[in-house]
Design an enzyme around this catalytic site. Structure first.
Site, PDB file in Angstrom:
ATOM      1  N   TYR A   1      -8.989   5.454   8.167  1.00 50.53           N
ATOM      2  CA  TYR A   1      -9.258   5.736   9.563  1.00 50.53           C
ATOM      3  C   TYR A   1     -10.171   6.798   9.877  1.00 50.53           C
ATOM      4  CZ  TYR A   1      -5.148   2.943  10.401  1.00 50.53           C
ATOM      5  OH  TYR A   1      -4.101   2.113  10.325  1.00 50.53           O
TER       6      TYR A   1
ATOM      7  N   PRO B   1      -4.054  -0.150  18.920  1.00 52.24           N
ATOM      8  CA  PRO B   1      -3.948  -0.734  17.462  1.00 52.24           C
ATOM      9  C   PRO B   1      -3.957   0.474  16.245  1.00 52.24           C
ATOM     10  CG  PRO B   1      -5.977  -1.273  18.164  1.00 52.24           C
ATOM     11  CD  PRO B   1      -5.159  -0.771  19.567  1.00 52.24           C
TER      12      PRO B   1
ATOM     13  N   TYR C   1       3.958   6.300  10.071  1.00 50.71           N
ATOM     14  CA  TYR C   1       3.327   4.956   9.586  1.00 50.71           C
ATOM     15  C   TYR C   1       4.254   3.856   8.903  1.00 50.71           C
ATOM     16  CZ  TYR C   1      -1.035   2.568   8.714  1.00 50.71           C
ATOM     17  OH  TYR C   1      -2.248   1.819   8.410  1.00 50.71           O
TER      18      TYR C   1
ATOM     19  N   HIS D   1       0.926  -1.262   0.028  1.00 52.27           N
ATOM     20  CA  HIS D   1      -0.022   0.079  -0.081  1.00 52.27           C
ATOM     21  C   HIS D   1       0.741   1.137   0.028  1.00 52.27           C
ATOM     22  CE1 HIS D   1      -4.255  -1.474   1.309  1.00 52.27           C
ATOM     23  NE2 HIS D   1      -3.744  -2.211   0.469  1.00 52.27           N
TER      24      HIS D   1
ATOM     25  N   LYS E   1       1.189  -0.634  14.998  1.00 49.41           N
ATOM     26  CA  LYS E   1       2.414  -0.765  15.236  1.00 49.41           C
ATOM     27  C   LYS E   1       3.024  -2.113  16.058  1.00 49.41           C
ATOM     28  CE  LYS E   1       4.153   2.841  13.599  1.00 49.41           C
ATOM     29  NZ  LYS E   1       3.938   2.365  12.307  1.00 49.41           N
TER      30      LYS E   1
HETATM   31  P1  RFL Z   1       1.818 -12.449  21.052  1.00 50.68           P
HETATM   32  O1  RFL Z   1       1.149 -12.474  19.579  1.00 50.68           O
HETATM   33  O2  RFL Z   1       0.511 -12.471  22.042  1.00 50.68           O
HETATM   34  O3  RFL Z   1       2.173 -13.962  21.208  1.00 50.68           O
HETATM   35  C1  RFL Z   1       2.716 -14.498  22.434  1.00 50.68           C
HETATM   36  C2  RFL Z   1       2.701 -16.015  22.462  1.00 50.68           C
HETATM   37  O4  RFL Z   1       2.975 -16.374  23.848  1.00 50.68           O
HETATM   38  C3  RFL Z   1       2.144 -17.326  24.290  1.00 50.68           C
HETATM   39  N1  RFL Z   1       2.037 -17.546  25.677  1.00 50.68           N
HETATM   40  C4  RFL Z   1       2.645 -18.523  26.160  1.00 50.68           C
HETATM   41  N2  RFL Z   1       3.698 -19.360  25.958  1.00 50.68           N
HETATM   42  C5  RFL Z   1       4.096 -20.313  26.973  1.00 50.68           C
HETATM   43  N3  RFL Z   1       3.652 -20.127  28.231  1.00 50.68           N
HETATM   44  C6  RFL Z   1       2.949 -19.204  28.723  1.00 50.68           C
HETATM   45  N4  RFL Z   1       2.489 -19.332  30.074  1.00 50.68           N
HETATM   46  C7  RFL Z   1       2.143 -18.468  27.735  1.00 50.68           C
HETATM   47  N5  RFL Z   1       1.496 -17.205  27.814  1.00 50.68           N
HETATM   48  C8  RFL Z   1       1.443 -16.700  26.748  1.00 50.68           C
HETATM   49  C9  RFL Z   1       0.866 -16.747  23.733  1.00 50.68           C
HETATM   50  O5  RFL Z   1       0.115 -18.205  23.632  1.00 50.68           O
HETATM   51  C10 RFL Z   1       1.191 -16.556  22.213  1.00 50.68           C
HETATM   52  O6  RFL Z   1       1.371 -17.380  21.251  1.00 50.68           O
HETATM   53  O7  RFL Z   1       2.924 -11.503  21.163  1.00 50.68           O
HETATM   54  P2  RFL Z   1       3.988 -11.311  20.052  1.00 50.68           P
HETATM   55  O8  RFL Z   1       4.553 -12.322  19.686  1.00 50.68           O
HETATM   56  O9  RFL Z   1       4.806 -10.384  21.231  1.00 50.68           O
HETATM   57  O10 RFL Z   1       3.434 -10.285  19.126  1.00 50.68           O
HETATM   58  C11 RFL Z   1       2.717  -9.049  19.366  1.00 50.68           C
HETATM   59  C12 RFL Z   1       1.611  -9.190  18.195  1.00 50.68           C
HETATM   60  O11 RFL Z   1       0.616 -10.024  18.372  1.00 50.68           O
HETATM   61  C13 RFL Z   1       0.493  -7.732  18.576  1.00 50.68           C
HETATM   62  O12 RFL Z   1       1.531  -6.713  18.909  1.00 50.68           O
HETATM   63  C14 RFL Z   1      -0.271  -7.312  17.316  1.00 50.68           C
HETATM   64  O13 RFL Z   1      -1.074  -8.362  17.010  1.00 50.68           O
HETATM   65  C15 RFL Z   1      -0.664  -5.994  17.576  1.00 50.68           C
HETATM   66  N6  RFL Z   1      -1.705  -5.586  16.743  1.00 50.68           N
HETATM   67  C16 RFL Z   1      -1.301  -5.096  15.329  1.00 50.68           C
HETATM   68  N7  RFL Z   1       0.232  -4.808  15.201  1.00 50.68           N
HETATM   69  C17 RFL Z   1       0.476  -4.338  14.043  1.00 50.68           C
HETATM   70  O14 RFL Z   1       1.611  -4.403  14.236  1.00 50.68           O
HETATM   71  N8  RFL Z   1      -0.277  -3.749  13.082  1.00 50.68           N
HETATM   72  C18 RFL Z   1      -1.490  -4.101  13.195  1.00 50.68           C
HETATM   73  O15 RFL Z   1      -2.305  -3.575  12.295  1.00 50.68           O
HETATM   74  C19 RFL Z   1      -2.230  -4.556  14.596  1.00 50.68           C
HETATM   75  N9  RFL Z   1      -3.335  -4.545  14.551  1.00 50.68           N
HETATM   76  C20 RFL Z   1      -3.251  -5.684  16.990  1.00 50.68           C
HETATM   77  C21 RFL Z   1      -4.074  -5.095  15.735  1.00 50.68           C
HETATM   78  C22 RFL Z   1      -3.474  -6.212  17.825  1.00 50.68           C
HETATM   79  C23 RFL Z   1      -4.935  -6.528  18.050  1.00 50.68           C
HETATM   80  N10 RFL Z   1      -5.395  -7.209  19.037  1.00 50.68           N
HETATM   81  C24 RFL Z   1      -6.524  -8.094  19.280  1.00 50.68           C
HETATM   82  C25 RFL Z   1      -4.783  -7.083  20.404  1.00 50.68           C
HETATM   83  C26 RFL Z   1      -5.408  -5.344  15.570  1.00 50.68           C
HETATM   84  C27 RFL Z   1      -5.994  -6.063  17.021  1.00 50.68           C
HETATM   85  C28 RFL Z   1      -7.426  -6.126  17.011  1.00 50.68           C
HETATM   86  C1  PHB Z   2      -5.946  -4.563  10.607  1.00 52.06           C
HETATM   87  O1  PHB Z   2      -6.395  -4.698   9.498  1.00 52.06           O
HETATM   88  O2  PHB Z   2      -6.574  -5.593  11.435  1.00 52.06           O
HETATM   89  C2  PHB Z   2      -5.626  -3.332  11.017  1.00 52.06           C
HETATM   90  C3  PHB Z   2      -5.158  -2.561  10.423  1.00 52.06           C
HETATM   91  C4  PHB Z   2      -4.484  -1.116  10.645  1.00 52.06           C
HETATM   92  C5  PHB Z   2      -4.722  -1.011  12.067  1.00 52.06           C
HETATM   93  C6  PHB Z   2      -4.995  -1.920  12.882  1.00 52.06           C
HETATM   94  C7  PHB Z   2      -5.593  -3.240  12.374  1.00 52.06           C
HETATM   95  O3  PHB Z   2      -4.330   0.180  12.357  1.00 52.06           O
END
Ligand code: RFL
Ligand code: PHB
Length: 389
Positions: free
Chosen positions: A200, A292, A384, A72, A296
């Site tokens: 957004y 989110p 971004y 993008h 990041k």
């Molecule tokens: P994770 O993905 O939470 O993985 C951690 C892993 O550790 C496991 N775990 C354990 N394992 C062993 N023993 C235990 N006691 C444990 N406790 C936990 C878990 O099961 C899991 O598998 O962390 P990690 O690897 O640091 O990754 C971080 C990302 O997942 C997170 O920051 C992003 O998803 C945030 N996020 C976004 N980030 C972006 O860069 N771009 C985005 O567009 C974006 N959109 C989002 C998001 C997060 C969202 N939610 C639901 C929080 C959108 C949403 C809605």
């Molecule tokens: C997503 O596609 O899940 C998404 C995209 C941009 C954001 C957060 C989540 O800032």
């Protein structure tokens, strides 16, 4: 079992770190509490910065991303009346990659066996021991049997609720936190996106985001008070709300369809510092959370991993103990900038319940400034696409 680095958590941070260490000939094992299917079932990030794409390329695991990901060149801010396009390609010479966290995780998972990365799924009761020493160890239970991993370092990649950060005595670190009074209600549906770029929107009824996973799969969000329950939001109610908040132009192009996932995620800004204690290095959500809005979270996990690999290569490859000591400061310098950007975009694009006429006027003025200033757009664009590591 004995290894060099015991990694806790097989989310994107843990798997990326594991693969990068194996590629450098460093021994490691990854312990994950959940099953692989459970990890892949979590619908999360969608937008990847160059740092994340670059690490997948370094591993030679970017083939599917190159074929199926959507580069993008820009995204849009909507203020209820107009779309303000941020042309990130023109302003920074870079782009972001729309490719789901689920897909990135699957690519890393699928490559584990052939690359000799051992991942133990279903590891229960993971506990860290002697983290302040040079010979820490981790215990866990698998199929009812207690296991022990002796190692030189532990990498805490276990997300916000994992045990790694808890293993650091409270007196050895500081928490910085801001909890927001709303969450994002997300819907995933197999329908074409309403726009070819993300939107957004700040509308008087609240925030909305139009995102996507592919040309045929859309991801949308609306913000809701924390008291809301997902069961009270039928698909139709969400589509109706999106059509209002995203504005008439986008609404005209929304294709509705049944949700394949629907959930509410609370919003939080959080940093734990320092990100290292003794032989324990924290990476990703275990050390910090961003709302989110700036896309990041996953990308910060990737930049932490970049610095952690650098530190561990320094230690094991070059006998440089200073590399480990430098990890936390290097990682935090980037973390804080992403925290700032995510917080400021959240502040700009959401209606806070405590806001009065003045705060609203500030949002209007800032959006108007962004619409008319190349300097303001450049600042947003460079944050971004992601600041350099
Ligand atoms: P994770 O993905 O939470 O993985 C951690 C892993 O550790 C496991 N775990 C354990 N394992 C062993 N023993 C235990 N006691 C444990 N406790 C936990 C878990 O099961 C899991 O598998 O962390 P990690 O690897 O640091 O990754 C971080 C990302 O997942 C997170 O920051 C992003 O998803 C945030 N996020 C976004 N980030 C972006 O860069 N771009 C985005 O567009 C974006 N959109 C989002 C998001 C997060 C969202 N939610 C639901 C929080 C959108 C949403 C809605
Ligand atoms: C997503 O596609 O899940 C998404 C995209 C941009 C954001 C957060 C989540 O800032």
């Amino acid at each position: 079992m004995k290894t060099q680095v015991c990694i806790i958590g097989a989310g994107p941070a843990g798997l990326l770190l594991g693969h990068l260490l194996r590629a450098e000939g460093i021994e490691c094992v990854v312990l994950e509490r959940r099953t692989g299917d459970y990890v892949l079932g979590r619908i999360r990030a969608g937008v990847l910065e160059q740092v994340t794409v670059g690490l997948m390329r370094r591993l030679g695991l970017d083939g599917r991303m190159k074929r199926e990901g959507l580069p993008h060149d820009g995204f849009n801010l909507a203020d209820g009346e107009r779309l303000i396009r941020i042309d990130i390609e023109e302003l920074t010479g870079q782009h972001v990659m729309v490719y789901g966290q689920t897909e990135l995780t699957r690519d890393l998972m699928d490559a584990s066996a052939e690359r000799d990365l051992q991942v133990v799924y279903g590891a229960e009761d993971v506990a860290l021991h002697d983290v302040d020493s040079a010979s820490p160890y981790v215990t866990y239970v698998k199929d009812g049997l207690e296991q022990r991993v002796d190692c030189r370092f532990i990498a805490g990649c276990d997300g916000f609720h994992g045990p790694s950060r808890q293993a650091i005595p409270a007196s050895e670190g500081k928490e910085f936190e801001r909890v927001y009074p709303f969450g994002w209600l997300g819907i995933l549906a197999d329908v074409p996106p309403c726009n070819h770029e993300l939107i957004y929107a700040n509308h008087e009824r609240g925030f909305a985001l139009a995102s996507m996973r592919s040309a045929t799969r859309s991801r949308y969000y609306v913000d809701v008070p924390l008291t809301e329950k997902v069961e009270d939001w039928s698909d139709e109610r969400i589509w109706d709300e999106l059509a209002i908040r995203l504005g008439p132009e986008a609404a005209a192009n929304i294709t509705r369809g049944p949700s394949i996932e629907k959930s509410i995620a609370p919003l939080r800004s959080y940093v734990f510092a320092p990100m290292r204690y003794g032989s324990l290095l924290l990476c990703g959500d275990s050390a910090h959370i961003v709302p989110p809005t700036g896309a990041k979270g996953l990308n910060l996990a990737a930049s932490d991993v970049y610095y952690a690999v650098e530190a561990l290569i320094g230690f094991f490859g070059k006998n440089d103990g200073g590399a480990i000591a430098a990890y936390s400061d290097k990682a935090l310098a980037r973390v804080w900038k992403s925290e700032r950007f995510s917080w400021s975009l959240t502040r700009l694009m959401h209606r806070f319940p405590e806001d009065g006429r003045f705060e609203r006027a500030m949002q209007v003025a800032e959006l108007d400034y962004i619409a008319s200033s190349r300097a303001a757009q450049t600042s947003i664009a460079e944050n971004y696409v992601g600041l350099p590591v």
